[in-house]
Enzyme design. Structure first.
Site, PDB file in Angstrom:
ATOM      1  N   GLU A  36       0.843  -1.192   0.000  1.00  0.00           N
ATOM      2  CA  GLU A  36       0.000   0.000   0.000  1.00  0.00           C
ATOM      3  C   GLU A  36       0.882   1.247   0.000  1.00  0.00           C
ATOM      4  OE1 GLU A  36      -2.375  -1.052   3.424  1.00  0.00           O
ATOM      5  OE2 GLU A  36      -2.744  -2.960   2.422  1.00  0.00           O
ATOM      6  N   SER A  85      -5.070  -4.802   0.604  1.00  0.00           N
ATOM      7  CA  SER A  85      -5.382  -6.204   0.470  1.00  0.00           C
ATOM      8  C   SER A  85      -4.171  -7.012   0.920  1.00  0.00           C
ATOM      9  CB  SER A  85      -5.697  -6.446  -1.021  1.00  0.00           C
ATOM     10  OG  SER A  85      -5.906  -7.779  -1.290  1.00  0.00           O
ATOM     11  N   GLU A  86      -3.978  -7.052   2.238  1.00  0.00           N
ATOM     12  CA  GLU A  86      -2.756  -7.671   2.760  1.00  0.00           C
ATOM     13  C   GLU A  86      -2.624  -9.123   2.332  1.00  0.00           C
ATOM     14  OE1 GLU A  86      -4.623  -5.597   4.476  1.00  0.00           O
ATOM     15  OE2 GLU A  86      -3.224  -3.964   4.894  1.00  0.00           O
ATOM     16  N   ASP A 127       0.341  -4.782  12.866  1.00  0.00           N
ATOM     17  CA  ASP A 127      -1.005  -5.186  13.301  1.00  0.00           C
ATOM     18  C   ASP A 127      -1.831  -5.772  12.157  1.00  0.00           C
ATOM     19  OD1 ASP A 127      -1.182  -3.145  15.994  1.00  0.00           O
ATOM     20  OD2 ASP A 127       0.098  -2.558  14.325  1.00  0.00           O
ATOM     21  N   HIS A 136      -2.568  -0.289  15.966  1.00  0.00           N
ATOM     22  CA  HIS A 136      -1.487   0.147  15.084  1.00  0.00           C
ATOM     23  C   HIS A 136      -0.133   0.175  15.798  1.00  0.00           C
ATOM     24  CE1 HIS A 136      -4.530   1.349  12.199  1.00  0.00           C
ATOM     25  NE2 HIS A 136      -3.625   1.808  11.370  1.00  0.00           N
TER      26      HIS A 136
END
Ligand SMILES: Cc1ncc(C[n+]2csc(CCOP(=O)(O)OP(=O)(O)O)c2C)c(N)n1
Ligand SMILES: [Mg+2]
Length: 822
Positions: free
Chosen positions: A500, A530-531, A556, A598
């Site tokens: 990203e 879209s990990e 995270d 995070h």
């Protein structure tokens, strides 16, 4: 650059509507008679033959599982066998036109696809090519078994080889296609274009897209088929794979020969069931699975449903879809309707469906129906077809006998070589480049503005008087990561990086600043959010032979790519029998300041998983050296970075960070401060707080602390730590992970065992609290602070004179917290 794409508010705010094209359903209705002009009789008979091979292979396994024998040959196979009896035409239709350069990926139920694609490859390869493949695969040890006493043609030998290699794999034999380490649900054979099958359903949904990306970026021929079950169309990785495959940038931003869609076909093997759930009418809402394509992009993924009960219909679809792929208009989605007579597994009582339904489909059996067409069209006779079936059956008996013969098909000898599997977990094979092409770049490296900027920086943080240079002047940790990566980009044509905000933004934390100017889109791009597909596609890219750096913006978010990181990335090297390598360097940034979702240090999660190398460098020198090692290797590396210190300069390596190339080996901890009274072993950015603590200890209590930076978690060399403990007799292990279940405890346990004789007190862990990470303003009460080291020493190791601890490290408190689970 995207900024050239002007988003015009007047245009996008105009009223209108979205229109969909009709989705074809079972349009192809031709028979063998209609197609005689397009196929030779031999080709039409081969389709029959290939279906029969699958049917008999699966029937054999079914009988072995349910009755313990096949054709009088007894065998007990305790492992899995998800059979596809009934689905043969779908598999053969899918594979029939594919070339050896076309790759297929599949699922737990992919024996049929392996055989269909293997037989298709055998038909297309020359005798010389086949011989070469068989003789070199595992040094000929697999072909050796089926060659003995056999005097038929090379193609017949190859057929034996294919069936035997697959069967031996299912039975966990060392002569199997993956040395018996993959088994029924994972077996594959890359020389025939059969790529990994996946027991995590839907797992191929993003991996296959990565294989297509590899083909495109590296200008390799062929397309990629992702065989996905109808029920698995619900899985996250499949949807993420679809999103990735359909990115607009392939058409809008990629340039020259790179412009155009990915060569990938999502092939839904639609047998209309999950395990026991009916996808249409119960567990899914798509009605007709081909509908999914309509929501993905304006091309609707060229989706259609084909009658997978007719092999000719599937072949026809593949001929048409190949054209679309060749015109660079992929991705494509095919909904191939089929049905399995077999249960989900041989123990399945089929209680979720009626006998009538199974019988109705059996009445229209794809093989019997096709056989009738062959005879009606005069292509073949009943007796000829019977002879084909009899020949296949006797072949199965022969291959079964060979594959269960412990002498010719032994299992890996774990008694004699107890470390065999351990030796296969990592390839440990360095390589400067995985490609032979000249890397695509936009300008020579010296002309890059970031490279020029860095050249002017101070590579050691302090001047000759020990005064720090200004932040801007210091060569920073992010510069170390950048230098290693840019160097590799100019060395290895296969290297791509994405994630990203990787491109114009320069990476979320500016590590990639300058790379946008240096590299064309196809080597550095923004992915969808879209990990799963960021990591999943990287896995597919790497297993095809490319080097790749996927980035996860915050640690995270690892949960969003959990399957890819825990089940795929670490396993395929060993599960393939070392046929595959996995040169993936996954950058993961550990946050702070942004609260509970995070700011977590999850190094322990990945360090727990066998098959991953894990490092966490926290100085510019270490960052560059370890990134160089990671990129030189061919193993999966999780490379952690800390957002607290991207700007930090080099404070330890007095000569400064070298301008040239150097490597720091994985697993070597580094003494960052020498001392004699207590050892502090740190993971990650905690190092700097430990050093502050060491200063306090020295100044206030005359205690000299030796501070060791772990640098790597896996692998890890304990020897320097033991050496230190021999001297100090005490050790604190510290990091920013919350302490319960963390890798800090793994260190503590090992050190307690390995250095027991030298310790005056048990190892003490100083980790974060077992809470949510609070807001920035409260972080000091959550993450280890310099004073915490003193607190712990005072309570657990040796009382410090007149010291009043802030944090409570007493045993009572430890027990109380454990009872409460906090
Ligand atoms: C992630 C995951 N969830 C659940 C399972 C258990 N499981 C194995 S097969 C299967 C059904 C899959 O259905 P489908 O995708 O239609 O493939 P089919 O079995 O019909 O070939 C399930 C739920 C699994 N292997 N992986
Ligand atoms: Mg299904």
């Amino acid at each position: 650059m995207p900024k050239i794409q002007f988003i015009n508010p007047t245009e996008v705010r105009k009223p209108g509507e979205v229109n969909f094209q009709p989705i074809p359903v079972n349009k192809y209705q031709k028979t063998v008679k209609d197609e005689r002009g397009n196929f030779t009789d031999d080709e039409l008979k081969r389709i029959y033959h290939d279906m029969v091979v699958i049917r008999e292979f699966e029937t054999m396994l079914n009988l072995i599982k349910t009755t313990g024998e096949y054709s009088g040959v007894p065998y007990n196979h305790p492992g899995p066998a998800h059979l596809s009896i009934g689905q043969e035409s779908a598999a053969v239709g899918m594979a029939y036109t594919l070339t050896v350069e076309d790759f297929i990926f599949g699922s737990h139920r992919s024996h049929g696809e392996i055989l269909a694609k293997g037989l298709s490859a055998i038909a297309k390869l020359s005798d010389a090519e086949l011989t070469q493949i068989m003789d070199t695969f595992f040094d000929g040890s697999t072909v050796e078994v089926v060659k003995k006493g056999f005097s038929g043609s090379v193609k017949e030998l190859a057929r034996r080889f294919l069936i035997y290699g697959t069967l031996a794999e299912i039975f966990a034999r060392e002569t199997g296609f993956n040395k018996g380490l993959g088994g029924s649900m994972h077996a594959f054979f890359t020389p025939f274009g059969v790529y990994p099958n996946n027991a995590i359903v839907g797992g191929s949904g993003d991996i296959a897209v990565g294989a297509a990306l590899f083909k495109k970026v590296n200008r390799k021929p062929g397309l990629v088929v992702a065989n996905i079950g109808d029920a698995s169309m619900a899985c996250g990785p499949v949807w993420e794979g679809l999103s990735f495959a359909a990115m607009d940038q392939f058409n809008e931003l990629w340039e020259g020969d790179m412009k155009g869609g990915l060569p990938v076909i999502f092939n839904i093997m639609n047998n209309q069931y999950g395990m026991g759930g009916q996808t249409c009418g119960e567990t899914m809402g798509y009605g007709i699975a081909a509908r999914i394509g309509a929501g993905v992009n304006p091309d609707q993924m060229h989706a259609e449903r084909v009658d997978g009960y007719n092999p000719l219909a599937v072949i026809d679809a593949y001929k048409r879809k190949r054209k679309i792929i060749e015109e660079k208009r992929g991705p494509v989605l095919l909904d191939v309707l089929t049905y399995r007579f077999s249960g989900h597994s041989p123990s399945d009582a089929s209680s979720y469906r009626s006998k009538e339904e199974v019988e109705a489909w059996q009445e229209q059996d794809c093989i019997l129906g096709y056989a009738k067409q062959l005879v009606d069209a005069g292509v073949s006779t009943d007796s000829e077809l019977e002879a084909i079936w009899a020949d296949v059956k006797s072949l199965m008996v022969d291959m079964l006998k060979l594959s269960i013969n412990d002498e010719v098909s032994p299992r890996m000898d774990m008694d004699k070589y107890p470390n065999l599997i351990g030796d296969m977990m990592f390839s440990n094979q360095p390589a400067d480049s995985l490609g032979t092409a000249t890397p695509d770049v936009n300008h020579p490296m010296e002309e890059n503005f970031r490279v020029q900027q860095i050249a002017k920086k101070e590579r050691f943080a302090f001047d000759k008087d020990g005064k720090p240079f200004s932040k801007m002047k210091q060569y920073q940790l992010r510069d170390g990561i950048f230098e290693a990566i840019v160097d590799r980009y100019y060395k290895d044509s296969t290297l791509v990086a994405y994630g990203e905000e990787n491109r114009d933004w320069g990476g979320a934390f500016a590590v990639y600043r300058g790379l946008t100017e240096a590299l064309p889109y196809h080597r550095l791009f923004n992915s969808p959010i879209s990990e799963a597909s960021i990591v999943g596609t990287a896995i597919g890219y790497a297993m095809c032979g490319g080097r790749v750096i996927p980035e996860i913006m915050y640690c995270d978010f690892l949960g969003r790519c959990g399957d890819e990181v825990f089940n795929q990335l670490p396993k395929w090297q060993a599960m393939s029998g070392n046929v595959l390598k996995m040169p993936v360097v996954m950058r993961v940034s550990v946050g702070s300041k942004y609260g509970a979702q995070h700011s977590q240090d999850w190094t322990s999660l990945v360090a727990h998983i066998p098959g991953l190398k894990v490092c966490f460098p926290v100085t510019p020198y270490d960052a560059k050296g370890l990134m160089n090692s990671a990129l030189q290797g061919t193993d999966p590396v999780i490379y952690f970075e800390s957002q607290r210190i991207y700007e930090i300069g080099e404070q330890f390596h007095k000569d400064g960070v070298p301008e040239g190339y150097y490597e720091i080996p994985f697993g070597e901890p580094d003494v960052k401060r020498a001392g004699k009274d207590i050892t502090i072993l740190t993971v990650g950015a905690t190092l700097y707080r430990a050093l502050d603590a060491a200063k306090l200890l020295e100044e206030k209590y005359g205690m000299s602390a030796e501070v060791i930076d772990a640098r790597s978690l896996v692998p890890f060399n304990y020897e320097p730590v033991i050496e230190s403990v021999k001297k100090t007799g005490h050790i604190i292990i510290s990091g920013d992970a919350n302490s319960r279940g963390s890798f800090l405890n793994e260190f503590a346990r090992n050190i307690a065992e390995l250095a027991f004789d030298y310790l005056d007190a048990p190892p003490v862990v100083v980790g974060s609290r077992n809470w949510i990470t609070p807001a920035y303003e409260l972080e000091d009460s959550f993450f280890p602070q310099p004073s915490w080291f003193l607190d712990a020493i005072h309570e657990k190791i040796v009382p410090l004179k007149d010291y009043i601890p802030g944090q409570n490290f007493t045993n009572l408190e430890q027990i109380r917290r454990a009872k409460l689970g906090v």
